[in-house]
Design an enzyme around this catalytic site. Sequence first.
Site, PDB file in Angstrom:
ATOM      1  N   VAL A  17      -2.586   2.910   3.406  1.00  0.00           N
ATOM      2  CA  VAL A  17      -3.498   2.902   2.249  1.00  0.00           C
ATOM      3  C   VAL A  17      -4.914   3.267   2.698  1.00  0.00           C
ATOM      4  O   VAL A  17      -5.568   4.137   2.096  1.00  0.00           O
ATOM      5  CB  VAL A  17      -3.500   1.521   1.542  1.00  0.00           C
ATOM      6  N   ALA A  46     -13.366   0.768  10.531  1.00  0.00           N
ATOM      7  CA  ALA A  46     -13.078  -0.119  11.660  1.00  0.00           C
ATOM      8  C   ALA A  46     -11.574  -0.235  11.860  1.00  0.00           C
ATOM      9  O   ALA A  46     -10.831  -0.508  10.905  1.00  0.00           O
ATOM     10  CB  ALA A  46     -13.681  -1.497  11.414  1.00  0.00           C
ATOM     11  N   LYS A 106      -3.071  -9.356  -0.250  1.00  0.00           N
ATOM     12  CA  LYS A 106      -2.455 -10.403  -1.095  1.00  0.00           C
ATOM     13  C   LYS A 106      -2.212 -11.702  -0.331  1.00  0.00           C
ATOM     14  O   LYS A 106      -2.397 -12.788  -0.878  1.00  0.00           O
ATOM     15  CB  LYS A 106      -1.149  -9.903  -1.704  1.00  0.00           C
ATOM     16  N   VAL A 133      -1.794  -6.588  -5.982  1.00  0.00           N
ATOM     17  CA  VAL A 133      -0.572  -6.867  -6.750  1.00  0.00           C
ATOM     18  C   VAL A 133      -0.067  -5.578  -7.394  1.00  0.00           C
ATOM     19  O   VAL A 133      -0.797  -4.925  -8.143  1.00  0.00           O
ATOM     20  CB  VAL A 133      -0.835  -7.918  -7.861  1.00  0.00           C
ATOM     21  N   GLY A 188      12.628   3.491   4.959  1.00  0.00           N
ATOM     22  CA  GLY A 188      11.242   3.018   5.087  1.00  0.00           C
ATOM     23  C   GLY A 188      10.774   2.112   3.960  1.00  0.00           C
ATOM     24  O   GLY A 188       9.604   1.746   3.906  1.00  0.00           O
ATOM     25  N   ASP A 202       6.636 -12.148  -0.297  1.00  0.00           N
ATOM     26  CA  ASP A 202       5.681 -11.171  -0.829  1.00  0.00           C
ATOM     27  C   ASP A 202       5.501 -11.374  -2.344  1.00  0.00           C
ATOM     28  O   ASP A 202       4.375 -11.434  -2.850  1.00  0.00           O
ATOM     29  CB  ASP A 202       6.214  -9.756  -0.525  1.00  0.00           C
ATOM     30  N   LYS A 206       2.098 -12.646  -4.732  1.00  0.00           N
ATOM     31  CA  LYS A 206       1.620 -11.920  -5.920  1.00  0.00           C
ATOM     32  C   LYS A 206       1.688 -12.821  -7.149  1.00  0.00           C
ATOM     33  O   LYS A 206       0.792 -12.771  -8.015  1.00  0.00           O
ATOM     34  CB  LYS A 206       2.444 -10.639  -6.106  1.00  0.00           C
ATOM     35  N   GLY A 307       3.001   2.360  -1.664  1.00  0.00           N
ATOM     36  CA  GLY A 307       2.735   3.765  -1.334  1.00  0.00           C
ATOM     37  C   GLY A 307       1.256   3.937  -1.018  1.00  0.00           C
ATOM     38  O   GLY A 307       0.402   3.375  -1.711  1.00  0.00           O
TER      39      GLY A 307
HETATM   40  N1  HSE Z   1       6.611  -4.754   0.555  1.00  0.00           N
HETATM   41  C1  HSE Z   1       6.106  -4.603  -0.771  1.00  0.00           C
HETATM   42  C2  HSE Z   1       7.219  -4.155  -1.697  1.00  0.00           C
HETATM   43  C3  HSE Z   1       5.021  -3.587  -0.904  1.00  0.00           C
HETATM   44  O1  HSE Z   1       8.345  -3.914  -1.265  1.00  0.00           O
HETATM   45  O2  HSE Z   1       6.946  -4.059  -2.882  1.00  0.00           O
HETATM   46  C4  HSE Z   1       3.658  -4.126  -0.711  1.00  0.00           C
HETATM   47  O3  HSE Z   1       3.386  -5.225  -1.484  1.00  0.00           O
END
Ligand code: HSE
Length: 433
Positions: A17, A46, A106, A133, A188, A202, A206, A307
């Site tokens: 990103v 950085a 996040k 998010v 990936g 994850d 969120k 992405g």
């Molecule tokens: N690993 C997360 C996903 C992407 O599969 O949606 C980044 O939050």
Amino acid sequence: MIDYRRLRIALLGAGSVGSQVARLLLEQRTELADRAGADLELVGIAVRDVNAPRDTELPRELFTTDAAALIHGADIVIELMGGLEPARELILEAINSGADVVTGNKALLATSGPEIFEAAEQVGASVSYEAAVAGAIPIIRPLRDSLAGDRVKRIMGIVNGTTNYILDRMDTEGADFDAVLADAQRLGYAEADPTGDVEGFDAAQKAAILASLAFHTAVPLESVHREGITTVTASMIEAARHAGFVIKLLAVAERMDTDGQESISVRVYPALVPREHPLASVHGANNAVFVEAEAAGPLMFYGAGAGGVQTASAVLGDVVSAARRHIAGGVGVGESTRANLPILPIGAVTTRYQITLEVTDQPGVLATVASILSDGGVSVATVEQTVVDGAGTARIVIGTHTAREEDLSSTVQRLSASDVVRAVSSVLRVEGE
Ligand code: HSE
């Protein structure tokens, strides 16, 4: 060209990103200046290792390993390094040195959000995090600004692309979890260690961020009930399809009213979603957030949840807003926790359930199962029985009326211990009806 005031932008992190954000800041500098009303000068990036390979070609002279020095004198600091430390420390340093902050972190917001927002409030700085998010999807600003005049009742989100990709392929191809996970890793989508995605960590981060914002309540990560998708089998998906549902990993944040006492529930689990619900048509690695607000009614936000370049769009939107505010003056919008609603444990949640049992196929079994359910205060809505094999096993799929989670789970324990039940194959909540 208009002689805009120059704002110094410091970028921390140049991963997938970060490198796209840097590229767009450099390539679209003139256009961004017109949109922001300020010239956005990327003064440095950085990174841990200046020589590491990058996704995109960027001027070498911008790179530094000295993040602290880069922050000093910056008007806007973009933090895309991820992880808890040193990201937290650097963001606090940026705020205290007078910068506005844009972050996509996040994990950090879900654990140290209140400390960061408090620090920003003290000095009137802004902290924006649209990218934290659901990647490119605008959902933070709609909750923070567009719906500020409304009352959010419930949010149901597909906020993890990896698990949606896996469940979607299991649904469309009848494939097994392990086979699709291996494919997702090869393509990936999933990381070598997929735990963060497949166990719902994850999505839980969120969910905590969305719930805090929607309900003006600090939602600690520990208060989010979390279950992943590793227990979802091809036969559960097939049974769901047969009953008119699709299984999705949902992040649910809901306002509840128990005897006039307002509270909220925040949870992540695989749930049965009716095939006609808009969330059922979210395929592949896409994300979607379905918001139900009192006046606005149902709203759906849909798109790419991850992405590099897609998420960079969300970051740059925040940078342009921060720049406009920087020019206009005034204090940043604080994160309100004024409602401070109690967060209910999972046991107090009420939903419908679908319970699948393998039972001994002999007289009286259905009556025994029915009496265990009735003793547990769980009301049956539908029952379907099929004969599984020639070894005297039958499968019973029970759809319940709305039940309280703690009643349901003690009833399932009693079912499991009963002589007539050979196995409790699955217990799934039904959401979105
Ligand atoms: N690993 C997360 C996903 C992407 O599969 O949606 C980044 O939050």
